[in-house]
Design an enzyme around this catalytic site. Structure first.
Site, mmCIF file in Angstrom:
data_model
loop_
_atom_site.group_PDB
_atom_site.id
_atom_site.type_symbol
_atom_site.label_atom_id
_atom_site.label_comp_id
_atom_site.label_asym_id
_atom_site.label_seq_id
_atom_site.Cartn_x
_atom_site.Cartn_y
_atom_site.Cartn_z
ATOM 1 N N ARG A 159 0.863 -1.179 0.000
ATOM 2 C CA ARG A 159 0.000 0.000 0.000
ATOM 3 C C ARG A 159 0.897 1.225 0.000
ATOM 4 O O ARG A 159 1.859 1.295 0.780
ATOM 5 C CB ARG A 159 -0.918 0.020 1.229
ATOM 6 C CG ARG A 159 -1.952 1.126 1.171
ATOM 7 C CD ARG A 159 -2.741 1.272 2.451
ATOM 8 N NE ARG A 159 -2.024 2.077 3.413
ATOM 9 C CZ ARG A 159 -2.619 2.590 4.498
ATOM 10 N NH1 ARG A 159 -3.886 2.325 4.751
ATOM 11 N NH2 ARG A 159 -1.920 3.325 5.343
ATOM 12 N N TYR A 200 -3.143 11.482 6.853
ATOM 13 C CA TYR A 200 -3.372 10.077 7.190
ATOM 14 C C TYR A 200 -2.395 9.153 6.463
ATOM 15 O O TYR A 200 -2.106 9.338 5.291
ATOM 16 C CB TYR A 200 -4.807 9.631 6.815
ATOM 17 C CG TYR A 200 -4.818 8.126 6.776
ATOM 18 C CD1 TYR A 200 -4.716 7.438 5.574
ATOM 19 C CD2 TYR A 200 -4.748 7.411 7.967
ATOM 20 C CE1 TYR A 200 -4.594 6.061 5.553
ATOM 21 C CE2 TYR A 200 -4.629 6.038 7.954
ATOM 22 C CZ TYR A 200 -4.546 5.367 6.740
ATOM 23 O OH TYR A 200 -4.405 4.008 6.755
ATOM 24 N N ASP A 229 -5.089 4.127 -0.127
ATOM 25 C CA ASP A 229 -6.225 4.384 0.748
ATOM 26 C C ASP A 229 -6.564 5.882 0.728
ATOM 27 O O ASP A 229 -5.787 6.705 1.215
ATOM 28 C CB ASP A 229 -5.864 3.952 2.177
ATOM 29 C CG ASP A 229 -7.075 3.908 3.104
ATOM 30 O OD1 ASP A 229 -6.959 3.317 4.178
ATOM 31 O OD2 ASP A 229 -8.126 4.464 2.729
ATOM 32 N N HIS A 240 -9.067 7.089 2.237
ATOM 33 C CA HIS A 240 -9.482 7.269 3.643
ATOM 34 C C HIS A 240 -10.677 8.204 3.794
ATOM 35 O O HIS A 240 -10.664 9.112 4.640
ATOM 36 C CB HIS A 240 -8.295 7.771 4.452
ATOM 37 C CG HIS A 240 -8.234 7.180 5.825
ATOM 38 N ND1 HIS A 240 -8.542 7.895 6.957
ATOM 39 C CD2 HIS A 240 -7.904 5.938 6.251
ATOM 40 C CE1 HIS A 240 -8.391 7.128 8.026
ATOM 41 N NE2 HIS A 240 -8.008 5.936 7.625
ATOM 42 N N GLU A 265 -8.919 2.384 -1.962
ATOM 43 C CA GLU A 265 -9.716 2.098 -0.767
ATOM 44 C C GLU A 265 -10.408 3.353 -0.240
ATOM 45 O O GLU A 265 -9.845 4.441 -0.250
ATOM 46 C CB GLU A 265 -8.789 1.537 0.301
ATOM 47 C CG GLU A 265 -9.414 1.318 1.646
ATOM 48 C CD GLU A 265 -8.426 0.789 2.657
ATOM 49 O OE1 GLU A 265 -7.320 0.387 2.258
ATOM 50 O OE2 GLU A 265 -8.736 0.813 3.844
ATOM 51 N N GLU A 286 -14.102 -0.757 6.080
ATOM 52 C CA GLU A 286 -13.448 -0.953 7.387
ATOM 53 C C GLU A 286 -14.218 -0.277 8.511
ATOM 54 O O GLU A 286 -14.070 -0.661 9.671
ATOM 55 C CB GLU A 286 -12.002 -0.467 7.367
ATOM 56 C CG GLU A 286 -11.831 1.010 7.277
ATOM 57 C CD GLU A 286 -10.368 1.409 7.289
ATOM 58 O OE1 GLU A 286 -9.589 0.845 6.498
ATOM 59 O OE2 GLU A 286 -10.002 2.279 8.078
ATOM 60 N N ARG A 291 -13.825 -4.716 2.981
ATOM 61 C CA ARG A 291 -12.698 -4.269 3.805
ATOM 62 C C ARG A 291 -12.903 -4.509 5.297
ATOM 63 O O ARG A 291 -12.071 -4.132 6.115
ATOM 64 C CB ARG A 291 -12.495 -2.761 3.625
ATOM 65 C CG ARG A 291 -11.532 -2.407 2.559
ATOM 66 C CD ARG A 291 -10.122 -2.890 2.850
ATOM 67 N NE ARG A 291 -9.408 -2.032 3.786
ATOM 68 C CZ ARG A 291 -8.423 -2.452 4.555
ATOM 69 N NH1 ARG A 291 -8.113 -3.728 4.593
ATOM 70 N NH2 ARG A 291 -7.786 -1.627 5.334
ATOM 71 N N GLU A 341 -4.607 -7.324 4.908
ATOM 72 C CA GLU A 341 -3.770 -6.229 5.415
ATOM 73 C C GLU A 341 -2.933 -6.767 6.572
ATOM 74 O O GLU A 341 -3.424 -7.498 7.440
ATOM 75 C CB GLU A 341 -4.657 -5.081 5.895
ATOM 76 C CG GLU A 341 -3.894 -3.879 6.411
ATOM 77 C CD GLU A 341 -4.804 -2.720 6.727
ATOM 78 O OE1 GLU A 341 -6.035 -2.904 6.748
ATOM 79 O OE2 GLU A 341 -4.298 -1.611 6.942
ATOM 80 N N TRP A 379 -11.267 12.467 8.216
ATOM 81 C CA TRP A 379 -9.825 12.153 8.375
ATOM 82 C C TRP A 379 -9.480 10.868 7.624
ATOM 83 O O TRP A 379 -10.209 9.893 7.687
ATOM 84 C CB TRP A 379 -9.493 11.979 9.852
ATOM 85 C CG TRP A 379 -8.083 11.495 10.073
ATOM 86 C CD1 TRP A 379 -6.916 12.194 9.846
ATOM 87 C CD2 TRP A 379 -7.678 10.180 10.508
ATOM 88 N NE1 TRP A 379 -5.842 11.424 10.138
ATOM 89 C CE2 TRP A 379 -6.255 10.178 10.539
ATOM 90 C CE3 TRP A 379 -8.367 9.020 10.859
ATOM 91 C CZ2 TRP A 379 -5.511 9.060 10.926
ATOM 92 C CZ3 TRP A 379 -7.644 7.906 11.246
ATOM 93 C CH2 TRP A 379 -6.231 7.953 11.285
HETATM 94 C C1 CS2 Z 1 -6.624 2.371 7.717
HETATM 95 C C2 CS2 Z 1 -6.667 2.121 9.182
HETATM 96 O O1 CS2 Z 1 -5.465 0.330 7.613
HETATM 97 C C3 CS2 Z 1 -6.235 1.097 7.003
HETATM 98 O O2 CS2 Z 1 -6.704 0.892 5.881
HETATM 99 O O3 CS2 Z 1 -7.786 2.904 7.173
HETATM 100 O O4 CS2 Z 1 -5.360 2.117 9.634
HETATM 101 C C4 CS2 Z 1 -7.459 3.115 9.988
HETATM 102 O O5 CS2 Z 1 -6.943 4.409 9.809
HETATM 103 C C5 CS2 Z 1 -7.353 2.717 11.446
HETATM 104 O O6 CS2 Z 1 -7.771 1.385 11.568
HETATM 105 C C6 CS2 Z 1 -8.199 3.589 12.325
HETATM 106 O O7 CS2 Z 1 -8.148 3.085 13.639
HETATM 107 MG MG MG Z 2 -8.269 2.064 5.335
#
Ligand code: CS2
Ligand code: MG
Length: 435
Positions: free
Chosen positions: A173, A185, A242, A244, A268, A294, A315, A371, A435
């Site tokens: 990634r 992020y 990502d 995000h 993602e 996620e 995810r 992941e 975020w």
């Molecule tokens: C992120 C996560 O791993 C990922 O894809 O989106 O690290 C996410 O930021 C964290 O799980 C938040 O706790």
């Molecule tokens: Mg993520």
């Protein structure tokens, strides 16, 4: 942080849960402990013990909201578990889901996930089988893992990618800083050659830290990053990215289109997906594969995304979507629409949750990728794992159950500390942003 544990010594005269479904159980749930530890970051673990002394572990960690799950488990779940048949995993799941009346949501589903994972751990130990065998056995020799590589600029990003390739990763990634912006992020401290990746976004603080954002600068910057990465590392390396949740559907469509020449494995969380129909816009504009989920916690969060094939990868974390039982149901539903797994595996999923994901990864047919952010050494001393990473593939191991042990004495030395995920504000005017 005081170790929360609720130990109910069963009164043989009757169980506290008052259930009567089928034959009397061979053994019953006699103790349930909610364990909080913090080896560098907070983790919540549920340990269930049967009257035969068999224990099972469940991961109840909800990053930045840990104590809400502690309270939910301690006040509203543990008392209902005592006296129940530990083998009745599905009935317990339905009892906690439908019986709550107030369904779904990240806290409720994290608690139910922890119970479910712990009961699968117990069932594996009782039967002497690793959990994946109880799910139908292995459909692959291992689960392809992807690593998090990042850098504030291209040279540091390339060093991070090389570090992970040297560790044997076969999928990466890619996240970078954005010119003109501070911390964003997914960008950890720049790694030196051979140095371990280090990125924990939930900083220990009593209020969330604030980061800044500018979608236009990001959209301008990212395509050139992937052009440079392809130039440097070639075309056979699966690359993931990502976004995000930070883009509008139209911005996400534009990003997906601009990244098509670089043939990503997936893009993602390209746009917030509570409004699942937003992905119709993105899907209609780009063939870049999409991964979402996620922050989801139930199959209903996916219903349109899956039935309209608006995504390519699910995810979810096994710890946030109803455990092994809940996530397997989602994956069986997704399989009908040729959608694969890409389970969440950052360091805020504990080694217990990671192990549970790996057992699912091995068993389901529609596996995509896993992941693997690699926990810190202190975390892996508290949670002793049996999963392995070789030749780019993860395997849960063949110990009975999940294959994870918990060191109470060591765990007790790591006190809980409040920690929050950051919030984002637009660099231009301070508007609060995803975020
Ligand atoms: C992120 C996560 O791993 C990922 O894809 O989106 O690290 C996410 O930021 C964290 O799980 C938040 O706790
Ligand atoms: Mg993520």
């Amino acid at each position: 942080m005081q170790l929360y544990s609720l130990c109910f010594i069963l009164d043989r005269a009757g169980s506290s849960s008052g259930h009567r479904t089928g034959r009397d159980p061979v053994s019953i749930i006699e103790r349930a402990e909610v364990l909080v530890t913090s080896p560098g970051r907070n983790f919540v673990t549920l340990r269930i013990t049967t009257s035969d002394g068999v224990t099972g572990l469940g991961d109840a960690t909800l990053n930045g909201r840990e104590l809400s799950v502690v309270a939910y488990l301690q006040e509203h779940v543990v008392p209902l578990l005592i006296g129940r048949d530990p083998q009745k995993i599905e009935d317990t799941w339905q009892y906690l889901y439908r019986g709550a009346y107030w369904r779904r949501g990240p806290v409720t589903m994290a608690a139910i996930s922890a119970v479910d994972i712990a009961l699968w751990d117990i069932k594996g130990k009782i039967t002497g089988q690793p959990v994946y065998q109880l799910l139908g056995g292995a459909t692959r020799v291992g689960a392809l893992a992807y690593a998090h590589a990042s850098g504030s600029d291209l040279p540091s990003l390339f060093t991070s990618i090389r570090n992970h390739l040297d560790q044997g990763f076969r999928a990466i990634r890619v996240q970078t800083g954005v010119p003109g912006l501070g911390q964003v992020y997914g960008v950890g401290t720049n790694q030196k050659v051979g140095e371990k990746y280090d990125y924990e976004p939930a900083k220990r603080s009593t209020v969330p830290l604030e980061e800044e954002w500018d979608s236009a600068a990001y959209l301008q910057h990212i395509p050139a990053v992937f052009e440079a990465v392809r130039e440097e590392f070639g075309w056979s390396l699966p690359l993931l990215h990502d976004a995000h949740h930070r883009l509008t559907p139209n911005e996400a469509a534009s990003l997906g289109k601009s990244l098509e020449p670089y043939r990503l494995f997936w893009l993602e969380d390209c746009t917030p997906a509570e409004n699942q129909e937003a992905l119709r816009r993105v899907r209609s504009q780009t063939t870049t594969p999409l991964a979402i989920g996620e922050v989801f916690n139930s199959v209903f969060d996916y219903q349109t995304l899956i039935t309209e094939q608006l995504i390519d990868y699910v995810r979810s974390a096994v710890t946030h979507t109803g455990g092994i039982s809940g996530l397997k149901k989602i994956m069986d539903f997704a399989a009908i629409y040729q959608i694969k797994s890409g389970f969440h595996g950052p360091t805020d999923i504990s080694p217990v949750g990671q192990a549970a994901a790996l057992h699912l990864d091995l068993a389901i047919h529609n596996f995509g990728i896993q992941e693997y952010m690699q926990h810190s050494a202190p975390t892996l001393e508290v949670f002793q794992t049996s999963y392995t990473f070789e030749n780019g593939l993860l395997h849960p191991g063949d110990n009975p159950g999940l294959g994870v042990e918990y060191d109470d004495a060591l765990a007790g030395t790591f006190e809980y500390q409040p920690a929050y995920l950051p919030v984002n504000r637009l660099a231009l005017d301070g508007t609060l942003h995803d975020w």
